[in-house]
Write a protein that holds these residues in place. Structure first.
Motif, short mmCIF file in Angstrom:
data_model
loop_
_atom_site.label_atom_id
_atom_site.label_comp_id
_atom_site.label_asym_id
_atom_site.label_seq_id
_atom_site.Cartn_x
_atom_site.Cartn_y
_atom_site.Cartn_z
N ARG A 352 52.40 37.79 39.08
CA ARG A 352 51.80 38.18 40.58
C ARG A 352 50.43 38.72 40.50
NH1 ARG A 352 55.90 41.95 43.20
NH2 ARG A 352 57.45 40.53 42.63
N THR A 353 49.99 38.36 41.50
CA THR A 353 48.38 39.11 41.87
C THR A 353 48.21 39.55 43.09
OG1 THR A 353 46.34 38.39 41.36
CG2 THR A 353 47.55 36.67 42.31
N TRP A 354 47.21 40.30 43.35
CA TRP A 354 46.60 40.54 44.68
C TRP A 354 45.18 40.86 44.45
CZ3 TRP A 354 50.28 42.15 48.52
CH2 TRP A 354 49.66 42.27 49.94
N ALA A 355 44.66 40.14 45.43
CA ALA A 355 42.99 39.79 45.13
C ALA A 355 42.35 40.45 46.49
CB ALA A 355 42.55 38.52 44.77
N GLY A 356 41.36 41.06 46.79
CA GLY A 356 40.79 41.51 47.75
C GLY A 356 39.47 41.76 47.78
N ILE A 357 38.58 41.54 48.99
CA ILE A 357 37.22 41.92 48.86
C ILE A 357 36.91 42.25 50.40
CG2 ILE A 357 36.93 39.26 49.82
CD1 ILE A 357 34.26 39.21 48.32
N THR A 358 35.98 43.11 50.42
CA THR A 358 35.51 43.76 51.61
C THR A 358 34.85 42.63 52.45
OG1 THR A 358 33.46 44.24 50.51
CG2 THR A 358 34.83 46.18 50.49
N ARG A 359 34.85 43.02 53.73
CA ARG A 359 34.38 42.00 54.83
C ARG A 359 33.08 41.68 54.59
NH1 ARG A 359 37.28 41.60 59.69
NH2 ARG A 359 35.44 41.03 60.84
N ASP A 360 32.04 42.52 54.06
CA ASP A 360 30.69 42.25 53.77
C ASP A 360 30.42 41.68 52.35
OD1 ASP A 360 31.09 44.25 51.82
OD2 ASP A 360 29.53 45.65 53.03
N GLY A 361 31.66 41.43 51.47
CA GLY A 361 31.49 40.70 50.18
C GLY A 361 31.02 41.61 49.27
N SER A 362 30.78 42.87 49.40
CA SER A 362 30.03 43.86 48.55
C SER A 362 31.11 44.26 47.34
CB SER A 362 29.52 44.98 49.29
OG SER A 362 30.59 45.71 49.81
N ARG A 363 32.22 44.24 47.47
CA ARG A 363 33.15 44.92 46.80
C ARG A 363 34.51 44.02 46.65
NH1 ARG A 363 33.30 50.21 44.63
NH2 ARG A 363 35.52 50.94 44.32
N THR A 364 34.89 43.98 45.10
CA THR A 364 35.99 43.02 45.15
C THR A 364 37.18 43.85 44.20
OG1 THR A 364 35.28 41.87 43.03
CG2 THR A 364 34.91 40.93 45.30
N ALA A 365 38.43 43.62 44.30
CA ALA A 365 39.32 44.04 43.53
C ALA A 365 40.60 43.34 43.29
CB ALA A 365 39.98 45.48 44.14
N VAL A 366 40.80 42.75 42.21
CA VAL A 366 41.76 42.03 41.60
C VAL A 366 42.72 42.48 40.46
CG1 VAL A 366 42.19 39.50 40.73
CG2 VAL A 366 40.15 40.12 42.12
#
Length: 397
Positions: A352-366
């Motif tokens: 299982r995974t969860w991937a996210g990115i800020t609206r401006d694309g400046s920061r990701t977390a996976v």
């Protein structure tokens, strides 16, 4: 440097952002210092404490070339082997963002429209007592507003230990899967405007094949994986194997959860080997935390879609089943610090995974975890992504 793929061009080239991210994967900027890494490690440990076997997470800020990673647990139950750096795993429903991206590229090229009906491209495939293909659009498939029933309850390998043992190597065709789904007309809801169904994306993969004359696998490879240099990402077709370094996957099939200590659990079995042809378009991609970060950064950074198509993808409707808003293969999720981020959760039999990115694309977390876990696991993963995307500029802080 111009890196957008222009209308009617068939391939991308590796440029700009991919080069920056590749540079960020080596040298002294790879790992954040201990001060920054500690909070991320604590959040990873909190996921591990919910009962999963292994956890791995990565947080990146592409603009500053910083990256933090953290791991907990073991790669194989009953051993002390740590979770592998750069380990590959089945990303489950995060695959849907890949599929929606390919569809929107074809829309940009003028080869199809979001308002095309399913019947136009797949005559007679969606028919019966439920939704009719002549009234369901491509947009509704990608948005999960088609009302088409879910096929996965028909897949024995995903629903019981005996079914897994008997059918883990079975190959399904997309046409077969669509037929199985159409028989589930009793599951069609006429009351809900939004209803999650993997069948939607199986049909989208079939439409990609009809529009291009090539398989979904080939289009994802040539349009996304190769141009972005995602060396740890693949579409396995009918292969049951995960290439390269990876942690084992375990599933209890509703009979219990795994222990994160690495001890043996009689309630779950090793489910690492799996022919994922039942998840074509909807959940079959194999990737890494680093590659997923790069993919979402490229996507939200406008390097895979023109502005009009990216706007279509990020225009959302309420998705109460998931507790988010949902666009086209992409969720919009509230941040506890205010605002929202984009991303997608995923789950496929032991991963299982969860991937996210800020609206401006400046920061990701996976983040990904191995074995079933439970509601607490999903919440802890969502909390990690939320807190990391709410954090200061340096990943892991």
């Amino acid at each position: 440097m111009q890196v957008l793929r222009r209308r009617r061009r068939r391939l991308f080239v590796l440029t700009g952002l991919a080069t920056i991210l590749l540079a960020a994967s080596g040298g002294p900027t790879v790992a954040a210092d201990a001060q920054h890494a500690d909070p991320l490690q604590r959040r990873v440990d909190a996921i591990h404490d919910t009962g999963v076997v292994g956890v791995s997470a990565e947080v990146t800020s592409p603009g500053t070339r910083t990256r933090a990673v953290a791991r907990a647990g073991v790669a194989e139950r009953g051993t002390r082997r740590p979770m592998p750096p750069g380990g590959r795993f089945r990303i489950g429903s995060a695959t849907k963002t890949f599929t929606a991206t390919v569809v929107l590229q074809l829309v940009c090229e003028g080869r199809m429209s979001l308002e095309d009906t399913v019947e136009r491209w797949l005559p007679g495939v969606v028919a019966g007592d439920g939704p009719d293909g002549s009234s369901v659009t491509v947009r509704q498939l990608l948005q999960h507003t088609s009302g088409i029933p879910e096929v996965l309850p028909e897949i024995a390998a995903l629903n019981s230990a005996d079914g897994y043992r008997a059918e883990r190597f079975r190959t399904y065709t997309p046409e077969e899967l669509a037929g199985l789904a159409m028989r589930r007309s009793e599951d069609v809801s006429t009351e809900a405007a939004w209803s999650y169904s993997n069948t939607n994306y199986i049909l989208a993969a079939m439409i990609i094949r009809e529009v291009t004359g090539r398989s979904w696998d080939r289009e994802v490879e040539d349009r996304i994986i190769r141009p972005l240099g995602l060396s740890g990402t693949s579409t396995p077709g009918t292969s049951p194997l995960i290439p390269g370094p990876h942690a084992r996957a375990y599933a209890a099939f509703g009979t219990g959860t795994d222990s994160g200590s690495g001890s043996s659990s009689s309630s779950s079995i090793d489910v690492t080997a799996l022919n994922t042809s039942m998840a074509v378009g909807s959940g079959a991609v194999i990737s890494t935390t680093h590659d997923l970060s790069r993919f979402y950064a490229a996507l939200l950074g406008g390097r895979l879609l023109e502005p009009a198509e990216l706007a279509e993808m990020t225009a959302t409707v309420s998705a109460p089943e998931m507790g988010v808003s949902y666009g086209l293969g992409l969720g919009e999720i509230p941040l506890t610090c205010g605002g929202t981020y984009y991303g997608h959760p995923g789950e496929l039999l032991g991963y299982r995974t969860w991937a996210g990115i800020t609206r401006d694309g400046s920061r990701t977390a996976v983040v990904y975890a191995t074995s079933d876990g439970g509601p607490d696991t999903q919440q802890a993963m969502r909390t990690l992504v939320d807190q990391e995307l709410c954090g200061d500029a340096a990943p892991g802080k």
